[in-house]
Write a protein that holds these residues in place. Structure first.
Motif, PDB file in Angstrom:
ATOM      1  N   VAL A 177       0.864  -1.244  -0.107  1.00  0.00           N
ATOM      2  CA  VAL A 177      -0.124  -0.071   0.040  1.00  0.00           C
ATOM      3  C   VAL A 177       0.963   1.485   0.016  1.00  0.00           C
ATOM      4  N   HIS A 178       0.659   2.157  -1.045  1.00  0.00           N
ATOM      5  CA  HIS A 178       1.565   3.184  -1.048  1.00  0.00           C
ATOM      6  C   HIS A 178       1.082   4.360  -1.827  1.00  0.00           C
ATOM      7  N   HIS A 179       1.420   5.694  -1.430  1.00  0.00           N
ATOM      8  CA  HIS A 179       0.955   6.899  -1.940  1.00  0.00           C
ATOM      9  C   HIS A 179       1.845   7.121  -3.285  1.00  0.00           C
ATOM     10  N   GLU A 180       1.338   7.309  -4.208  1.00  0.00           N
ATOM     11  CA  GLU A 180       2.396   7.793  -5.560  1.00  0.00           C
ATOM     12  C   GLU A 180       3.009   9.211  -5.304  1.00  0.00           C
ATOM     13  N   GLN A 181       2.596   9.863  -4.424  1.00  0.00           N
ATOM     14  CA  GLN A 181       2.936  11.075  -4.288  1.00  0.00           C
ATOM     15  C   GLN A 181       3.821  11.201  -3.140  1.00  0.00           C
ATOM     16  N   ASP A 182       4.190  10.182  -2.326  1.00  0.00           N
ATOM     17  CA  ASP A 182       4.762  10.353  -0.897  1.00  0.00           C
ATOM     18  C   ASP A 182       6.143  10.794  -1.233  1.00  0.00           C
ATOM     19  N   SER A 183       6.388  11.965  -0.560  1.00  0.00           N
ATOM     20  CA  SER A 183       7.516  12.677  -0.908  1.00  0.00           C
ATOM     21  C   SER A 183       8.706  12.373   0.257  1.00  0.00           C
ATOM     22  N   CYS A 184       8.344  11.471   1.314  1.00  0.00           N
ATOM     23  CA  CYS A 184       9.397  10.953   2.050  1.00  0.00           C
ATOM     24  C   CYS A 184      10.487  10.546   1.520  1.00  0.00           C
ATOM     25  N   GLN A 185      11.990  10.870   1.914  1.00  0.00           N
ATOM     26  CA  GLN A 185      13.074  10.552   1.108  1.00  0.00           C
ATOM     27  C   GLN A 185      13.297   9.043   1.122  1.00  0.00           C
ATOM     28  N   PHE A 186      12.682   8.484   2.138  1.00  0.00           N
ATOM     29  CA  PHE A 186      13.115   6.909   2.303  1.00  0.00           C
ATOM     30  C   PHE A 186      11.771   5.942   1.681  1.00  0.00           C
ATOM     31  N   HIS A 195       2.021  17.341   3.998  1.00  0.00           N
ATOM     32  CA  HIS A 195       2.326  18.041   5.129  1.00  0.00           C
ATOM     33  C   HIS A 195       3.762  18.370   5.224  1.00  0.00           C
ATOM     34  N   SER A 196       4.004  19.331   5.901  1.00  0.00           N
ATOM     35  CA  SER A 196       5.556  19.762   5.769  1.00  0.00           C
ATOM     36  C   SER A 196       6.605  18.800   6.356  1.00  0.00           C
ATOM     37  N   ASP A 197       6.021  17.830   7.488  1.00  0.00           N
ATOM     38  CA  ASP A 197       6.794  16.691   7.691  1.00  0.00           C
ATOM     39  C   ASP A 197       6.646  15.741   6.682  1.00  0.00           C
ATOM     40  N   THR A 198       7.229  15.370   5.821  1.00  0.00           N
ATOM     41  CA  THR A 198       7.061  14.541   4.543  1.00  0.00           C
ATOM     42  C   THR A 198       7.157  13.295   5.079  1.00  0.00           C
ATOM     43  N   CYS A 199       7.989  13.011   5.841  1.00  0.00           N
ATOM     44  CA  CYS A 199       8.018  11.521   6.612  1.00  0.00           C
ATOM     45  C   CYS A 199       7.080  11.314   7.749  1.00  0.00           C
ATOM     46  N   GLY A 200       6.113  12.252   8.163  1.00  0.00           N
ATOM     47  CA  GLY A 200       5.219  12.206   9.239  1.00  0.00           C
ATOM     48  C   GLY A 200       3.946  11.508   8.766  1.00  0.00           C
ATOM     49  N   PRO A 201       3.058  11.190   9.451  1.00  0.00           N
ATOM     50  CA  PRO A 201       1.842  10.219   9.200  1.00  0.00           C
ATOM     51  C   PRO A 201       0.780  10.960   8.858  1.00  0.00           C
ATOM     52  N   LEU A 202       0.807  12.664   8.857  1.00  0.00           N
ATOM     53  CA  LEU A 202      -0.406  13.392   8.628  1.00  0.00           C
ATOM     54  C   LEU A 202      -0.285  14.170   7.294  1.00  0.00           C
ATOM     55  N   GLY A 203       0.477  13.565   6.217  1.00  0.00           N
ATOM     56  CA  GLY A 203       0.429  13.847   4.856  1.00  0.00           C
ATOM     57  C   GLY A 203       0.526  12.910   4.090  1.00  0.00           C
ATOM     58  N   HIS A 204       0.815  12.908   2.862  1.00  0.00           N
ATOM     59  CA  HIS A 204       0.771  11.849   1.797  1.00  0.00           C
ATOM     60  C   HIS A 204       1.276  10.250   2.519  1.00  0.00           C
ATOM     61  N   HIS A 205       2.437  10.479   3.149  1.00  0.00           N
ATOM     62  CA  HIS A 205       3.040   9.273   3.654  1.00  0.00           C
ATOM     63  C   HIS A 205       2.047   8.557   4.480  1.00  0.00           C
ATOM     64  N   GLY A 206       1.130   9.040   5.146  1.00  0.00           N
ATOM     65  CA  GLY A 206       0.092   8.738   5.919  1.00  0.00           C
ATOM     66  C   GLY A 206      -1.100   8.465   5.532  1.00  0.00           C
ATOM     67  N   PHE A 207      -1.373   8.935   4.189  1.00  0.00           N
ATOM     68  CA  PHE A 207      -2.440   8.596   3.440  1.00  0.00           C
ATOM     69  C   PHE A 207      -3.627   9.827   4.173  1.00  0.00           C
TER      70      PHE A 207
END
Length: 279
Positions: free
Chosen positions: A202-211, A241-253
């Motif tokens: 399960v993945h977000h195509e726009q996930d901008s987390c560097q990992f 979200h500005s925290d790109t690897c946090g759970p409240l943006g694309h990374h966390g759907f």
């Protein structure tokens, strides 16, 4: 003694609020429980069990980050409340799955918690105890779900247990760690060919987390050559979200929660029933 009308209304309202609070507390105690599961010598593994009223399966959720949820005796989370599959645990239960949120074990309740521990034999032992305990509670399929750095735990456990009795009935890897700094071994670096149960990405195509670059997902999927069935649920949209690897943006759907939950459960029910012994 007759109270003035305004005071009477205030007292009545306070009583009603008190009854509501009492009902909420009672309802919580009926649907959520804290359990300490013996796992290794002198070590227990704490879980928060959120019960579904009409359950069809059990999600064993491995949160991301350092994984130290620090679940209190009352079921409160000292950390990680906003993590995906954790923040929406009650909604998942309403959709028909028990949810087991897994904390760091009792000997890892201080920093760095699960950091540096997710790909070790003692971590496998802790998760094995949870999976076995879940199967003792009900006859439903048990699905191991990892989010972000929790995908290290889920993938490593799955490849260690193969098709044994201790293997989960399926593995879900959401927002997988696909790139990292050495010496951390990423999900694609693992021998994924050793996973032998249904596997859902399960993945977000726009996930901008560097990992978690979406472009690196297909090579990882190509390594899982021995799974009976494999699929990808990919998404776009929602809010970042500005925290790109946090759970409240694309990374966390974020703002896609309901759809991701529904799609994940639908796939698991269709493709990952309870495994029979020896299968």
């Amino acid at each position: 003694m007759k109270l003035p009308r305004g005071l009477s209304r205030l007292v009545t309202r306070s009583l009603r609020l008190g009854l509501v609070a009492l009902w909420v507390s009672s309802a919580w105690s009926q649907t959520s429980q804290v359990h300490d599961i013996p796992s290794r010598d002198g070590v227990t593994q704490r879980v928060l069990w959120v019960k579904a009223t009409d359950p069809k399966g059990i999600m064993v959720v491995m949160p991301g980050g350092h994984g130290g949820m620090q679940i209190s005796n009352q079921g409160n989370l000292q950390w990680g409340e906003t993590i995906f599959f954790v923040r929406n645990r009650e909604e998942l239960a309403r959709q028909g799955v028990h949810v087991l949120v897994v904390d760091a074990p009792s000997d890892k309740q201080r920093p760095p918690y699960l950091n540096g521990h997710r790909q070790r034999p003692d971590h496998v032992a802790d998760l094995k105890a949870v999976v076995q305990w879940a199967r003792q509670q009900t006859d439903l399929p048990v699905w191991l779900v990892g989010f972000s750095r929790g995908t290290h735990s889920a993938a490593y456990y799955a490849l260690q247990t193969g098709d044994s009795e201790d293997a989960p009935d399926a593995v879900v890897l959401a927002a997988s760690i696909l790139s990292d700094k050495p010496p951390t071994r990423t999900v694609p670096d693992k021998p994924l060919e050793r996973i032998k149960v249904p596997l859902l990405w399960v993945h977000h195509e726009q996930d901008s987390c560097q990992f978690c670059p979406f472009a690196m997902l297909k090579p990882a999927m190509d390594k899982a050559t021995n799974v009976p069935v494999q699929a990808l649920l990919s998404y776009t949209g929602g809010t970042d979200h500005s925290d790109t690897c946090g759970p409240l943006g694309h990374h966390g759907f974020r703002q896609l929660e309901s759809q991701v939950e529904k799609d994940t459960i639908t796939w698991l029910l269709a493709n990952a029933p309870k495994r029979q012994k020896g299968s």
